[in-house]
Design a protein around this motif. Structure first.
Motif, PDB file in Angstrom:
ATOM      1  N   PRO A   7     -13.464 -53.558 -96.885  1.00 59.22           N
ATOM      2  CA  PRO A   7     -14.130 -54.239 -95.766  1.00 59.22           C
ATOM      3  C   PRO A   7     -14.385 -55.713 -96.031  1.00 59.22           C
ATOM      4  CG  PRO A   7     -15.772 -53.213 -97.136  1.00 59.22           C
ATOM      5  CD  PRO A   7     -14.454 -53.030 -97.852  1.00 59.22           C
ATOM      6  N   GLY A   8     -14.534 -56.465 -94.970  1.00 56.09           N
ATOM      7  CA  GLY A   8     -14.883 -57.875 -95.126  1.00 56.09           C
ATOM      8  C   GLY A   8     -14.885 -58.597 -93.796  1.00 56.09           C
ATOM      9  N   SER A   9     -15.194 -59.893 -93.876  1.00 56.32           N
ATOM     10  CA  SER A   9     -15.181 -60.724 -92.666  1.00 56.32           C
ATOM     11  C   SER A   9     -13.786 -61.311 -92.434  1.00 56.32           C
ATOM     12  CB  SER A   9     -16.188 -61.868 -92.791  1.00 56.32           C
ATOM     13  OG  SER A   9     -17.471 -61.358 -93.072  1.00 56.32           O
ATOM     14  N   LEU A  36     -14.985 -56.877 -90.122  1.00 55.12           N
ATOM     15  CA  LEU A  36     -16.305 -56.784 -89.482  1.00 55.12           C
ATOM     16  C   LEU A  36     -16.424 -57.713 -88.279  1.00 55.12           C
ATOM     17  CD1 LEU A  36     -19.237 -55.645 -89.569  1.00 55.12           C
ATOM     18  CD2 LEU A  36     -19.827 -57.693 -90.856  1.00 55.12           C
ATOM     19  N   LYS A  41     -22.910 -63.929 -87.831  1.00 53.87           N
ATOM     20  CA  LYS A  41     -22.158 -65.143 -88.181  1.00 53.87           C
ATOM     21  C   LYS A  41     -21.414 -65.654 -86.953  1.00 53.87           C
ATOM     22  CE  LYS A  41     -21.152 -63.863 -92.987  1.00 53.87           C
ATOM     23  NZ  LYS A  41     -20.073 -63.556 -93.930  1.00 53.87           N
ATOM     24  N   PHE A  69     -14.197 -53.235 -87.169  1.00 54.69           N
ATOM     25  CA  PHE A  69     -15.336 -52.317 -87.071  1.00 54.69           C
ATOM     26  C   PHE A  69     -16.616 -53.078 -86.760  1.00 54.69           C
ATOM     27  CE2 PHE A  69     -18.079 -52.521 -90.908  1.00 54.69           C
ATOM     28  CZ  PHE A  69     -17.317 -53.325 -91.742  1.00 54.69           C
ATOM     29  N   GLY A  71     -21.053 -52.475 -86.684  1.00 53.67           N
ATOM     30  CA  GLY A  71     -22.130 -51.599 -87.152  1.00 53.67           C
ATOM     31  C   GLY A  71     -22.075 -51.372 -88.647  1.00 53.67           C
ATOM     32  N   LEU A  72     -22.561 -50.221 -89.064  1.00 50.54           N
ATOM     33  CA  LEU A  72     -22.668 -49.951 -90.501  1.00 50.54           C
ATOM     34  C   LEU A  72     -21.323 -49.628 -91.126  1.00 50.54           C
ATOM     35  CD1 LEU A  72     -25.900 -47.789 -90.998  1.00 50.54           C
ATOM     36  CD2 LEU A  72     -25.544 -50.209 -91.552  1.00 50.54           C
ATOM     37  N   LEU A  73     -21.106 -50.211 -92.290  1.00 48.09           N
ATOM     38  CA  LEU A  73     -19.871 -49.955 -93.029  1.00 48.09           C
ATOM     39  C   LEU A  73     -19.720 -48.460 -93.327  1.00 48.09           C
ATOM     40  CD1 LEU A  73     -17.407 -50.733 -94.728  1.00 48.09           C
ATOM     41  CD2 LEU A  73     -18.973 -51.328 -96.590  1.00 48.09           C
ATOM     42  N   ARG A  87     -14.247 -53.527-103.217  1.00 47.39           N
ATOM     43  CA  ARG A  87     -14.685 -54.910-103.051  1.00 47.39           C
ATOM     44  C   ARG A  87     -14.159 -55.732-104.220  1.00 47.39           C
ATOM     45  NH1 ARG A  87     -16.654 -57.331 -98.774  1.00 47.39           N
ATOM     46  NH2 ARG A  87     -18.353 -58.388 -99.842  1.00 47.39           N
ATOM     47  N   TYR A  97     -25.428 -59.514-104.948  1.00 46.76           N
ATOM     48  CA  TYR A  97     -25.218 -59.095-103.554  1.00 46.76           C
ATOM     49  C   TYR A  97     -24.370 -57.829-103.483  1.00 46.76           C
ATOM     50  CZ  TYR A  97     -23.077 -59.513 -98.860  1.00 46.76           C
ATOM     51  OH  TYR A  97     -22.584 -59.286 -97.603  1.00 46.76           O
ATOM     52  N   MET A 101     -25.444 -54.113-102.106  1.00 45.37           N
ATOM     53  CA  MET A 101     -24.711 -53.411-101.039  1.00 45.37           C
ATOM     54  C   MET A 101     -24.220 -52.047-101.514  1.00 45.37           C
ATOM     55  SD  MET A 101     -22.375 -55.628 -98.545  1.00 45.37           S
ATOM     56  CE  MET A 101     -21.198 -56.191 -99.741  1.00 45.37           C
ATOM     57  N   THR A 104     -27.160 -49.620-101.951  1.00 38.22           N
ATOM     58  CA  THR A 104     -27.721 -49.208-100.654  1.00 38.22           C
ATOM     59  C   THR A 104     -26.775 -48.233 -99.964  1.00 38.22           C
ATOM     60  OG1 THR A 104     -28.664 -51.417-100.498  1.00 38.22           O
ATOM     61  CG2 THR A 104     -28.727 -50.097 -98.498  1.00 38.22           C
ATOM     62  N   ASN A 105     -25.497 -48.568 -99.962  1.00 40.25           N
ATOM     63  CA  ASN A 105     -24.520 -47.689 -99.320  1.00 40.25           C
ATOM     64  C   ASN A 105     -24.500 -46.314 -99.982  1.00 40.25           C
ATOM     65  OD1 ASN A 105     -23.671 -49.419 -97.292  1.00 40.25           O
ATOM     66  ND2 ASN A 105     -22.125 -50.386 -98.584  1.00 40.25           N
TER      67      ASN A 105
HETATM   68  O1  PNS Z   1     -16.390 -60.575 -96.484  1.00 42.08           O
HETATM   69  P1  PNS Z   1     -17.872 -60.331 -96.505  1.00 42.08           P
HETATM   70  O2  PNS Z   1     -18.548 -61.124 -95.392  1.00 42.08           O
HETATM   71  O3  PNS Z   1     -18.480 -60.582 -97.846  1.00 42.08           O
HETATM   72  O4  PNS Z   1     -18.075 -58.760 -96.169  1.00 42.08           O
HETATM   73  C1  PNS Z   1     -19.366 -58.210 -96.053  1.00 42.08           C
HETATM   74  C2  PNS Z   1     -19.327 -56.800 -95.469  1.00 42.08           C
HETATM   75  C3  PNS Z   1     -18.521 -56.730 -94.190  1.00 42.08           C
HETATM   76  C4  PNS Z   1     -18.729 -55.843 -96.475  1.00 42.08           C
HETATM   77  C5  PNS Z   1     -20.817 -56.385 -95.209  1.00 42.08           C
HETATM   78  O5  PNS Z   1     -21.466 -57.402 -94.511  1.00 42.08           O
HETATM   79  C6  PNS Z   1     -20.967 -55.094 -94.422  1.00 42.08           C
HETATM   80  O6  PNS Z   1     -20.655 -54.027 -94.922  1.00 42.08           O
HETATM   81  N1  PNS Z   1     -21.428 -55.197 -93.166  1.00 42.08           N
HETATM   82  C7  PNS Z   1     -21.566 -54.077 -92.264  1.00 42.08           C
HETATM   83  C8  PNS Z   1     -23.032 -53.757 -92.003  1.00 42.08           C
HETATM   84  C9  PNS Z   1     -23.596 -52.872 -93.086  1.00 42.08           C
HETATM   85  O7  PNS Z   1     -23.133 -51.792 -93.347  1.00 42.08           O
HETATM   86  N2  PNS Z   1     -24.653 -53.388 -93.744  1.00 42.08           N
HETATM   87  C10 PNS Z   1     -25.309 -52.710 -94.821  1.00 42.08           C
HETATM   88  C11 PNS Z   1     -24.642 -52.989 -96.145  1.00 42.08           C
HETATM   89  S1  PNS Z   1     -25.659 -52.461 -97.444  1.00 42.08           S
END
Ligand code: PNS
Length: 168
Positions: A7-9, A36, A41, A69, A71-73, A87, A97, A101, A104-105
């Motif tokens: 996943p990513g932006s 995402l 952003k 996508f 919402g939540l990853l 990642r 960071y 993530m 938490t996930n």
């Molecule tokens: O390329 P990036 O911006 O570093 O990617 C960040 C990304 C998309 C992996 C993260 O922002 C994400 O998973 N966003 C979805 C929302 C979500 O699930 N948030 C809780 C993560 S703990």
């Protein structure tokens, strides 16, 4: 099937991302690149433009699919029936960071693991934001982006500049 979600932006996809996608595609049967649609952003490219660019630059990788996508990853991972998130880790600055993530996930979805690939040293300093900043000041970005992506960045910035000039 052994499936990974990357996943990513991807605003826009860089050669660093592409290196991770390529290596992930060699390790898993299938890779889904999740783009995402981020409300917080304000991206340079629309989510569809980012998906299109990723599809073009990964066209030679048959086990890679690109999807947007929202919402939540974790919901996206579950909807795709995957168990692994990939990642890239560039430097120690990414670590806090990424750890937050991943942990938490993992609390939300204990069946899903996050796997980190260290980025190729050649791209360890690279980020989409830095590339955009260099491009805005007409700097050289060809070492960081696929030529097609570079052309799209230049086009996009030119259109934006034109819009700003018309507003002045
Ligand atoms: O390329 P990036 O911006 O570093 O990617 C960040 C990304 C998309 C992996 C993260 O922002 C994400 O998973 N966003 C979805 C929302 C979500 O699930 N948030 C809780 C993560 S703990």
């Amino acid at each position: 099937m052994n499936k990974a979600i990357y996943p990513g932006s991807f605003d826009p996809v860089t050669l660093g991302h592409l290196d991770i996608i390529r290596r992930t595609s060699e390790m898993f049967d299938q890779v889904v690149v999740g783009v995402l649609k981020n409300k917080a952003k304000s991206p340079l490219f629309s989510v569809q433009e980012r998906v299109n660019m990723l599809q073009e630059v990964t066209a030679d990788l048959p086990n890679v699919e690109v999807m947007a996508f929202e919402g939540l990853l974790i919901d996206f991972v579950r909807a795709n029936d995957a168990k692994v998130i990939v990642r890239g880790l560039r430097a120690i600055t990414d670590f806090e960071y990424e750890l937050q993530m991943a942990q938490t996930n993992r609390v939300i979805a204990p069946e899903v693991d996050t796997v980190f690939l260290t980025t190729n040293l050649k791209y360890s300093y690279l980020s989409s934001s830095i590339v955009k900043e260099i491009a805005e000041y007409n700097g050289q970005i060809s070492e960081f982006l696929h030529p097609m992506v570079e052309a799209r960045v230049r086009e996009k910035l030119a259109v934006r500049r034109e819009g700003e000039e018309n507003h002045e």
